[in-house]
Design a protein around this motif. Structure first.
Motif, PDB file in Angstrom:
ATOM      1  N   GLU A 237       0.831  -1.194   0.000  1.00  0.00           N
ATOM      2  CA  GLU A 237       0.000   0.000   0.000  1.00  0.00           C
ATOM      3  C   GLU A 237       0.874   1.256   0.000  1.00  0.00           C
ATOM      4  N   ASP A 238       0.229   2.418  -0.207  1.00  0.00           N
ATOM      5  CA  ASP A 238       0.974   3.672  -0.279  1.00  0.00           C
ATOM      6  C   ASP A 238       1.696   3.984   1.028  1.00  0.00           C
ATOM      7  N   ASP A 239       1.133   3.564   2.151  1.00  0.00           N
ATOM      8  CA  ASP A 239       1.763   3.853   3.442  1.00  0.00           C
ATOM      9  C   ASP A 239       2.805   2.812   3.839  1.00  0.00           C
ATOM     10  N   GLY A 240       3.076   1.839   2.954  1.00  0.00           N
ATOM     11  CA  GLY A 240       4.070   0.817   3.239  1.00  0.00           C
ATOM     12  C   GLY A 240       3.526  -0.440   3.876  1.00  0.00           C
ATOM     13  N   SER A 241       2.246  -0.449   4.249  1.00  0.00           N
ATOM     14  CA  SER A 241       1.657  -1.650   4.828  1.00  0.00           C
ATOM     15  C   SER A 241       1.521  -2.732   3.758  1.00  0.00           C
ATOM     16  N   LEU A 242       1.452  -4.004   4.203  1.00  0.00           N
ATOM     17  CA  LEU A 242       1.503  -5.135   3.286  1.00  0.00           C
ATOM     18  C   LEU A 242       0.326  -6.062   3.508  1.00  0.00           C
ATOM     19  N   THR A 243      -0.113  -6.703   2.433  1.00  0.00           N
ATOM     20  CA  THR A 243      -1.086  -7.786   2.504  1.00  0.00           C
ATOM     21  C   THR A 243      -0.608  -8.915   1.609  1.00  0.00           C
ATOM     22  N   SER A 244      -0.998 -10.132   1.980  1.00  0.00           N
ATOM     23  CA  SER A 244      -0.706 -11.301   1.165  1.00  0.00           C
ATOM     24  C   SER A 244      -2.010 -12.034   0.926  1.00  0.00           C
ATOM     25  N   GLN A 245      -2.414 -12.139  -0.348  1.00  0.00           N
ATOM     26  CA  GLN A 245      -3.682 -12.745  -0.719  1.00  0.00           C
ATOM     27  C   GLN A 245      -4.837 -12.100   0.048  1.00  0.00           C
ATOM     28  N   GLY A 246      -4.790 -10.772   0.201  1.00  0.00           N
ATOM     29  CA  GLY A 246      -5.861 -10.033   0.839  1.00  0.00           C
ATOM     30  C   GLY A 246      -5.809 -10.005   2.349  1.00  0.00           C
TER      31      GLY A 246
ATOM     32  N   TRP B 183      -5.068 -19.323  -4.899  1.00  0.00           N
ATOM     33  CA  TRP B 183      -3.873 -18.768  -5.526  1.00  0.00           C
ATOM     34  C   TRP B 183      -3.172 -19.838  -6.342  1.00  0.00           C
ATOM     35  N   GLN B 184      -2.802 -19.475  -7.561  1.00  0.00           N
ATOM     36  CA  GLN B 184      -2.042 -20.363  -8.430  1.00  0.00           C
ATOM     37  C   GLN B 184      -0.616 -19.834  -8.507  1.00  0.00           C
ATOM     38  N   ALA B 185       0.295 -20.566  -7.876  1.00  0.00           N
ATOM     39  CA  ALA B 185       1.649 -20.052  -7.677  1.00  0.00           C
ATOM     40  C   ALA B 185       2.357 -19.743  -8.988  1.00  0.00           C
ATOM     41  N   MET B 186       2.291 -20.625  -9.928  1.00  0.00           N
ATOM     42  CA  MET B 186       3.090 -20.447 -11.135  1.00  0.00           C
ATOM     43  C   MET B 186       2.498 -19.424 -12.095  1.00  0.00           C
ATOM     44  N   THR B 187       1.186 -19.356 -12.183  1.00  0.00           N
ATOM     45  CA  THR B 187       0.580 -18.369 -13.074  1.00  0.00           C
ATOM     46  C   THR B 187       0.459 -17.015 -12.396  1.00  0.00           C
TER      47      THR B 187
ATOM     48  N   TRP C 279      -9.213 -13.407  -3.658  1.00  0.00           N
ATOM     49  CA  TRP C 279      -9.466 -13.401  -2.226  1.00  0.00           C
ATOM     50  C   TRP C 279     -10.802 -12.713  -1.957  1.00  0.00           C
ATOM     51  N   SER C 280     -11.465 -13.146  -0.921  1.00  0.00           N
ATOM     52  CA  SER C 280     -12.752 -12.575  -0.559  1.00  0.00           C
ATOM     53  C   SER C 280     -12.983 -12.807   0.930  1.00  0.00           C
ATOM     54  N   GLY C 281     -13.920 -12.087   1.472  1.00  0.00           N
ATOM     55  CA  GLY C 281     -14.199 -12.261   2.891  1.00  0.00           C
ATOM     56  C   GLY C 281     -15.278 -11.314   3.357  1.00  0.00           C
TER      57      GLY C 281
ATOM     58  N   ALA D 174     -13.811  -8.370  -1.846  1.00  0.00           N
ATOM     59  CA  ALA D 174     -13.277  -9.374  -2.767  1.00  0.00           C
ATOM     60  C   ALA D 174     -12.302  -8.690  -3.704  1.00  0.00           C
ATOM     61  N   GLY D 175     -11.378  -9.464  -4.216  1.00  0.00           N
ATOM     62  CA  GLY D 175     -10.403  -8.926  -5.157  1.00  0.00           C
ATOM     63  C   GLY D 175      -9.568 -10.040  -5.730  1.00  0.00           C
ATOM     64  N   GLY D 176      -8.694  -9.678  -6.633  1.00  0.00           N
ATOM     65  CA  GLY D 176      -7.852 -10.695  -7.228  1.00  0.00           C
ATOM     66  C   GLY D 176      -6.885 -10.109  -8.233  1.00  0.00           C
ATOM     67  N   GLY D 177      -6.091 -10.989  -8.785  1.00  0.00           N
ATOM     68  CA  GLY D 177      -5.148 -10.613  -9.826  1.00  0.00           C
ATOM     69  C   GLY D 177      -5.197 -11.638 -10.943  1.00  0.00           C
ATOM     70  N   TYR D 178      -5.183 -11.163 -12.188  1.00  0.00           N
ATOM     71  CA  TYR D 178      -5.294 -12.042 -13.346  1.00  0.00           C
ATOM     72  C   TYR D 178      -4.205 -11.664 -14.346  1.00  0.00           C
ATOM     73  N   PRO D 179      -2.999 -12.224 -14.195  1.00  0.00           N
ATOM     74  CA  PRO D 179      -1.934 -11.916 -15.152  1.00  0.00           C
ATOM     75  C   PRO D 179      -2.093 -12.702 -16.447  1.00  0.00           C
ATOM     76  N   ILE D 180      -1.749 -12.084 -17.547  1.00  0.00           N
ATOM     77  CA  ILE D 180      -1.763 -12.738 -18.858  1.00  0.00           C
ATOM     78  C   ILE D 180      -0.462 -12.396 -19.578  1.00  0.00           C
ATOM     79  N   LEU D 181      -0.275 -12.993 -20.727  1.00  0.00           N
ATOM     80  CA  LEU D 181       0.891 -12.736 -21.570  1.00  0.00           C
ATOM     81  C   LEU D 181       2.180 -12.917 -20.776  1.00  0.00           C
TER      82      LEU D 181
END
Length: 933
Positions: free
Chosen positions: A178-187, A690-694, A699-701, A740-747
């Motif tokens: 985040e902008d303030d330096g705080s961190l999250t992992s998988q939400g 989470w798919q490690a290689m892709t 995440w949701s809650g 809820a949120g997520g990441g969808y990398p392609i290419l």
């Protein structure tokens, strides 16, 4: 994907013209590699030594030779076959690994003439285990699980030259900075950042992430750790990020020095400057670090959210002083001047004894000029106030933390953690409050000046003894904690109130003193009943005392001395509390399922004594505290958690003390010694996939909290709109949110889509002139961003939108929804000749506020860097903050029967010339010297 495209189409219409063009550029840059040189295919089949039996479930990775970046990953199917496709035209290594077979490698040299490789059968040989010698090979996966620990291999993720740890973390799939330096992992929030298993500079993780070099990190590990401060039945797990260093990064010294200025000595305002020094020296287990930062830019200012971190919250919570802007939201509270410095030391004195120490000094000067407009709604009328304020403050804090860990024997461990904070502050606040009727005509004007000097001392000493036994998982833990707080303040209050009928003047001197000490002790015993069933029992004992005295003196008309005691604003209040709690839990594990449930019973005995009147109020409160949790973990990358807890918290000393606070004579606050502790029911749900290689993740809650005996205000308004508020207990308060949120990398991870959403509902009850008023606030927000990552260019563009709809039962005219929309774009472009260009653009639209607060603004920050010397360790940079000079801090607050729009003057446009020098004992190129900074 259709939802993502729909969201883009909706927001695309509102984008400025240049942002529309940039989106097209982003997509073009990302898609072009797919059609130009991204079509290499490698296929093959894995068989055993004899060549007859197929080998399934083997890991096959394509690793580029020139930078060791993981390009593709797959597994062999039931027939031993595998396919790697859409690879770039390059030279890479195909690594084949299986837990039962010796690893194999195949080297591919692709070209435009040769893009398809159909490999002959690849034979694997069984692993050979020798009793006398065990050969350990490095895991070549970019990320993998080691038990419950998620491990990222740092060198598998390419970062820029001179990158710091924060730059590396932004590359890791599922890690959000985040902008303030705080961190999250998988939400999920990361509560601690460690370096080789130890805290670095205490509880301030940004010193590690923003200063340590990425090239010195061997791996980044994310895992859950027991929360030592959690009681039985509470959530006893926190998520930790541990930076593991390379072996050659544990020897010698390294550091950096930075100086920046605008050289604007002749201007009316002070010249802007930033300076920073970091020096690290260590040898194996011994680490010594020195850190200093001085600045008067928003980059390093201290806001209200830093109070707990810097040990300054006691001045606000206990003495009634406020050295910080409550609505600052971090570093946008005014014009700051900040100094941070500290020393960190840790060493293992022997195999059984480890010691650590860190000292830090923080100093912050803050000048905040703000203006606001509030509208108050009563049952049959309403009125306005226009306020302006000038706040000047100086705050200092010395922090000393010690840790001592002793392994008494192989089963017994003792940990001792004392700390000490010494704080001080000065404050001078001047404000003007203008009361206006519905025609916006002024009828009451008040000038207020508060000035205070404060000192404070806070100490927490903790000792923990853990004893394991011969039986696995059997454990006994005893903990003792002593908290001690003492602070005092002295100051004055001057006010002048004018209306159509009379003038009122207040001139008072005030002294406050607060002392509290609390003893905690817990005894926890864990007994495994069967392989799957564990019994946990805990006894908790708390003994606390606190005293708060406030003395207010008026001026003697004859002597001119402040010697006349004002009993209305004076009191000496004592509080004693004895709490006992017993908890029994059962923990059951079955395959991928974990159940934990139990019951706690608590009794609190409270004595509130008014030393002036002699009145004593005794309370004896008992309640049950049930708890339940369930976790389903079908794989290391998929989790579902459900938790139900009950909590109870006592009121603060300010809420209890039966004395009026006239710091703002138009808004008088009074405590209530009859207050009872609140009682909360909370249910939490979260899930992540989470798919490690892709790198794809979702995440949701959700969270829902229902509070009985919640702390609220009962406010009485007089004919002029002035108020007297008293803290009371109310039922029916609640808070609920889903996200809820997520990441969808392609290419091949060159382009990543990151959608997210959040919806919340808050219901708070209070009383206005004896009538119940319920405020229900619904908030809906959504965000979408696109991240582009190429070898020399990183860009991101996105938008977020927040809609807030407050509804009150007392007066429907206060039901005024408002919204905020933001568009942003940032980039980092590494150019030839060691140049580097960075930019960050933010366009914000505010709607639904008062007319003069409905402002839109466009913030442009730019920076150009050039590296010098053969080792490129000297960097010259030029940066522009807020090029268009539009930066402002606008906020809307809706609470009870009031709507407030606030504007605070903050630093806008400035320029800096920055020089950075990085050094190490080898006099080599710093980013190649594998150190941890």
């Amino acid at each position: 994907m259709q939802q993502i495209l729909g969201f883009l189409r909706l927001n695309y219409l509102y984008l400025p013209f240049f942002m529309k063009k940039l989106i097209l550029l982003l997509i073009l840059l990302a898609v072009s590699p797919l059609y130009f040189g991204q079509n290499v295919k490698v296929s093959g089949r894995l068989v055993d030594t004899s060549g007859t039996a197929a080998i399934k479930e083997a890991s096959i990775m394509a690793i580029r030779l020139r930078d060791s970046v993981l390009l593709k990953y797959t597994r062999s199917n039931q027939n031993g076959e595998f396919v790697l496709q859409d690879l770039p035209i390059d030279s890479f290594q195909v690594v084949i690994e299986h837990r039962n077979w010796t690893p194999r490698s195949v080297y591919i040299m692709a070209s435009k003439q040769k893009t398809t490789f159909d490999l002959p059968d690849i034979r694997l040989f069984p692993k050979i285990q020798e009793v006398k010698e065990i050969v350990v090979t490095k895991n070549r996966n970019a990320m993998y699980f080691n038990g419950d620990t998620l491990v990222f291999v740092a060198d598998s993720f390419k970062v820029a030259e001179n990158a710091v740890v924060e730059d590396l973390l932004k590359k890791l799939p599922g890690i959000k900075v985040e902008d303030d330096g705080s961190l999250t992992s998988q939400g999920k929030e990361i509560s601690k950042v460690l370096v080789d298993g130890d805290e670095f500079f205490g509880s301030d993780p940004t010193i590690a992430t923003k200063n340590l070099a990425a090239k010195g990190v061997e791996s980044v590990q994310v895992y859950e750790k027991k929360n030592e401060d959690a009681a039985a039945g509470e959530d006893d797990k926190i998520q930790v990020l541990d930076l593991r260093l390379k072996e050659d990064a544990k020897k010698g010294y390294f550091g950096k020095a930075t100086a920046a200025s605008d050289f604007n000595q002749g201007a009316a305002d002070k010249a802007f400057y930033e300076s920073e020094v970091l020096f690290n020296k260590f040898n194996k287990s011994q680490k010594i670090s020195v850190f200093m930062l001085a600045s008067n830019t928003p980059k390093s200012s201290l806001g209200f959210g830093d109070m707990n971190k810097f040990g300054l919250d006691n001045e606000l919570n206990d003495s009634g002083l406020n050295f910080w802007d409550r609505d600052s939201r971090g570093n946008n509270s005014g014009i700051p001047q900040t100094l941070k410095t500290g020393v960190y030391y840790t060493d293992r004195l022997s195999k059984k004894v480890k010691i650590g120490m860190n000292y830090a000094y923080y100093q912050s000067e803050l000048q905040a000029n703000s203006s606001s407009q509030s509208q108050y709604f009563l049952a049959d009328s309403s009125y306005y106030t226009k306020d302006s304020a000038n706040n000047q403050s100086l705050s200092t804090s010395h922090r000393l933390n010690l840790t001592l860990s002793i392994d008494i024997d192989s089963l017994t461990k003792l940990e001792i953690k004392p700390n000490l904070h010494i704080d001080g502050g000065e404050q001078n606040n001047t404000s003007v409050q203008d009361f206006r009727n519905n025609s916006f005509d002024s009828y009451l004007l008040t000038n207020v000046n508060n000035n205070y000097v404060s000192t404070g001392l806070t100490s927490r000493s903790e000792a923990t003894l853990r004893r394991k036994f011969g039986k696995p998982d059997r454990e006994l833990e005893a903990k003792y904690v002593l908290n001690y707080n003492q602070n005092a303040s002295q100051g004055g209050l001057k006010t002048n109130t004018t209306n159509l009928f009379l003038d009122t003047i207040i001139d008072q001197q005030k002294t406050n003193e607060n002392i509290s000490s609390t003893h905690y002790s817990t005894l926890t015993y864990t007994e495994p009943l069967t392989k799957s069933l564990t019994l946990i029992t805990e006894y908790f004992l708390e003994l606390g005392t606190s005293g708060q005295n406030r003395y207010t003196y008026n001026q003697d008309p004859f002597s001119g001395q402040f010697s006349v005691l004002d009993s209305l604003f004076t009191n000496d209040f004592q509080n004693e509390r004895l709490q006992q709690r017993g908890t029994v839990l059962l923990n059951y594990n079955y395959k991928n399922h974990q159940f934990k449930g139990g019951m706690g019973y608590r009794n609190i005995q409270i004595a509130n004594a008014n030393q002036f009147t002699g009145a004593v109020i005794n309370q004896d409160i008992s309640n049950f505290l049930p708890t339940f949790s369930y976790q389903f973990k079908p794989s290391m990358a998929k989790r579902i958690n459900i938790r139900y807890n009950t909590y109870s918290a006592p009121p603060s000393a300010n809420d209890l003390q039966p004395v009026r606070d006239n710091t703002n004579p138009n808004r008088i606050q009074e405590g209530n010694p009859d207050l009872k502790p609140n009682y909360q029911h909370q249910i939490n749900f979260n899930a992540n996939v989470w798919q490690a290689m892709t790198g794809r993740y979702l995440w949701s809650g959700g969270t829902a909290t229902f509070t009985q005996n919640a702390f609220a205000n009962s406010t009485s308004f007089d004919a002029l709109g002035r108020t007297i508020s008293k803290t009371i207990n109310v039922d029916g308060n609640m808070f609920a949110t889903v996200y809820a949120g997520g990441g969808y990398p392609i290419l091949n991870r060159k382009l990543t889509f990151e959608p997210s959403m959040n919806a919340s509902y808050i219901r708070n009850n209070n009383f206005i002139n004896g009538d119940l008023n319920t405020t229900s606030t619904t908030t809906i927000s959504g965000a979408f961003s696109i991240e582009l990552s190429l070898d020399s260019l990183e860009m991101g563009i996105g938008t977020d939108y927040t809609y807030v709809n407050p509804v009150t039962t007392l007066n429907s005219f206060s039901n005024q929804p408002y919204s905020t929309q933001n568009y942003f774009m940032n980039g980092d472009w590494r150019l030839p000749a060691h140049f580097r260009f960075k930019w960050e653009l933010n366009y914000t639209l505010n709607r639904g506020r008062a007319a003069e607060f409905n402002r839109d603004f466009f913030i442009v920050d730019l920076e150009l860097q050039k590296a010098f010397l053969n080792n490129e360790n000297l960097i010259l940079g030029f940066s522009i903050n807020d090029l268009l000079n539009q930066n402002i801090n606008l906020q809307r607050t809706v609470s009870s029967n009031m709507i407030t729009d606030n504007y605070t003057r903050i630093i806008s446009r400035y320029f800096l010339v920055r020089l950075t020098y990085k050094f190490n004992n080898n006099k080599t190129r710093e980013e190649d010297f594998r150190m941890w900074h």
